[in-house]
Design a protein around this motif. Sequence first.
Motif, short mmCIF file in Angstrom:
data_model
loop_
_atom_site.label_atom_id
_atom_site.label_comp_id
_atom_site.label_asym_id
_atom_site.label_seq_id
_atom_site.Cartn_x
_atom_site.Cartn_y
_atom_site.Cartn_z
N UNK A 176 0.83 -1.20 0.00
CA UNK A 176 0.00 0.00 0.00
C UNK A 176 0.86 1.25 0.00
N UNK A 177 2.01 1.20 0.70
CA UNK A 177 2.92 2.33 0.67
C UNK A 177 3.43 2.63 -0.73
N UNK A 178 3.77 1.56 -1.48
CA UNK A 178 4.22 1.75 -2.86
C UNK A 178 3.10 2.33 -3.72
N UNK A 179 1.88 1.81 -3.56
CA UNK A 179 0.75 2.31 -4.35
C UNK A 179 0.50 3.78 -4.07
N UNK A 180 0.52 4.17 -2.79
CA UNK A 180 0.29 5.58 -2.45
C UNK A 180 1.43 6.45 -2.95
N UNK A 181 2.66 5.95 -2.84
CA UNK A 181 3.80 6.74 -3.29
C UNK A 181 3.75 6.99 -4.79
N UNK A 182 3.43 5.94 -5.56
CA UNK A 182 3.33 6.09 -7.01
C UNK A 182 2.19 7.03 -7.38
N UNK A 183 1.06 6.92 -6.68
CA UNK A 183 -0.11 7.75 -7.00
C UNK A 183 0.12 9.22 -6.65
N UNK A 184 0.82 9.47 -5.53
CA UNK A 184 0.99 10.84 -5.05
C UNK A 184 2.28 11.48 -5.55
N UNK A 185 3.11 10.75 -6.27
CA UNK A 185 4.40 11.29 -6.68
C UNK A 185 4.28 12.53 -7.58
N UNK A 186 3.32 12.57 -8.54
CA UNK A 186 3.17 13.82 -9.31
C UNK A 186 2.82 15.02 -8.44
N UNK A 187 1.97 14.82 -7.43
CA UNK A 187 1.65 15.91 -6.49
C UNK A 187 2.91 16.32 -5.72
N UNK A 188 3.70 15.35 -5.34
CA UNK A 188 4.94 15.62 -4.62
C UNK A 188 5.90 16.46 -5.47
N UNK A 189 6.08 16.09 -6.73
CA UNK A 189 6.97 16.85 -7.61
C UNK A 189 6.45 18.26 -7.84
N UNK A 190 5.14 18.39 -8.05
CA UNK A 190 4.55 19.72 -8.25
C UNK A 190 4.75 20.60 -7.01
N UNK A 191 4.59 20.01 -5.83
CA UNK A 191 4.77 20.77 -4.59
C UNK A 191 6.22 21.22 -4.44
N UNK A 192 7.15 20.36 -4.78
CA UNK A 192 8.57 20.73 -4.70
C UNK A 192 8.90 21.87 -5.66
N UNK A 193 8.34 21.83 -6.87
CA UNK A 193 8.63 22.86 -7.86
C UNK A 193 7.99 24.19 -7.52
N UNK A 194 6.77 24.16 -7.00
CA UNK A 194 6.04 25.41 -6.74
C UNK A 194 6.50 26.10 -5.46
N UNK A 195 6.87 25.33 -4.46
CA UNK A 195 7.22 25.91 -3.16
C UNK A 195 8.72 25.98 -2.91
N UNK A 196 9.50 25.21 -3.66
CA UNK A 196 10.93 25.17 -3.42
C UNK A 196 11.32 24.37 -2.20
N UNK A 197 10.38 23.59 -1.64
CA UNK A 197 10.69 22.75 -0.48
C UNK A 197 11.66 21.65 -0.88
N UNK A 198 12.39 21.17 0.10
CA UNK A 198 13.22 19.99 -0.12
C UNK A 198 12.33 18.76 -0.20
#
Length: 377
Positions: free
Chosen positions: A46-68
């Motif tokens: 389930x962790x892998x499924x959630x990580x794969x599903x949420x990874x685009x949101x994660x990348x977008x958040x990193x690009x928009x906010x500059x967070x690590x």
Amino acid sequence: MSIDVDAVRKFLSRDFMDFCIRLGLIVAVVVACERIFAPFIPIMLWGVILAVSLYPVFLSLCQRTGFSAGRAATLIVVLGILLLGVPSVMLGSSFATHVFDVVGNFDVNTFTVEAPDASVKEWPIVGEKAYAAWSAAYTDLPAFIEGLQPQLGSFSKSALRAAASTAGTLLFFFGALIIAGIMMAYGESGTAAMGRIFSRMVGDQKGPAMHTITTLTVRSVAMGVVGVAFIQALLLGVGFMLAGIPAAGLLALVVLVIGILQLPALLVSIPAIAFVWGMGDGGTVVNIALTIYFVIAGFADNVLKPMLLGRGVSVPMPVVLLGALGGMMGAGIVGLFVGAVVLSVGYELFMGWVDDESLVAVASEGEATGTSDGAAD
């Protein structure tokens, strides 16, 4: 030149023995690793499924906010826990308060039942029995409750088991979400490792394609099944609140569950329409508007699912849908993702074998030879 048969036999026997020992050690290590890791397979999956599903949101958040990577993953995990945990706690607290109020009213004998309406008898199939039971509760409620003690006892045990199971599932999901956050924080190295694994399994040419198909299929099912169920639950939940239907939040949760299980939301929206017309306080125009809204919201999955399920995947949408349904029948909710991925990858491997360049070349050569022979004749 003579061959020493005994020496060859000894050499082959020694090599065969070494092979058997190495194979046995490998099997023993694999079995030991599987037994050690087996308790963690469901939550890791389930962790892998959630990580794969949420990874685009994660990348977008990193690009928009500059967070690590660590901060962005932590923010997603915290927001996910708040979005799921707070409503769950509020719903559980409201339900517990309601139960305690009902029990308190029974203890002080202040709980009363209104007399049944004569129209209850006209209900199809269950009208007579419902009217008789309702009348018995109205006439002598304590005696009616006492007669239901065996059924109430078994029901309370089932309710407690269901509540414990729900709480355990929620904690399990929170744990999987934390694991997904860790995986997203190390997403680049994890993606590279998975790419190497796929390349090792199916070759350098097909490995990247299989990796891409697996990732996109998981995201497609997450959007086409879970996402559609969430959207439909949100639409119907708003309608339940506007119609003044009791326990609107709980009914919306039921819609979410049956949507994930691939059951029609009309199982809930049709009774809601019946409530609006039978017990609602609105006029005819309001009831017609709510009926149209519930019908549209109940059929929304038929429109959204073809749009989102299979989006971005080269595999045909029916293959993804069949894999998700078949996997769910065999392995529950997680089978939605596993079944869709396995069937999609199998489809691509099969079609890759069918469209193999060497086979196409052989077929074209055969056609050319047949044509030339026919011309010669």
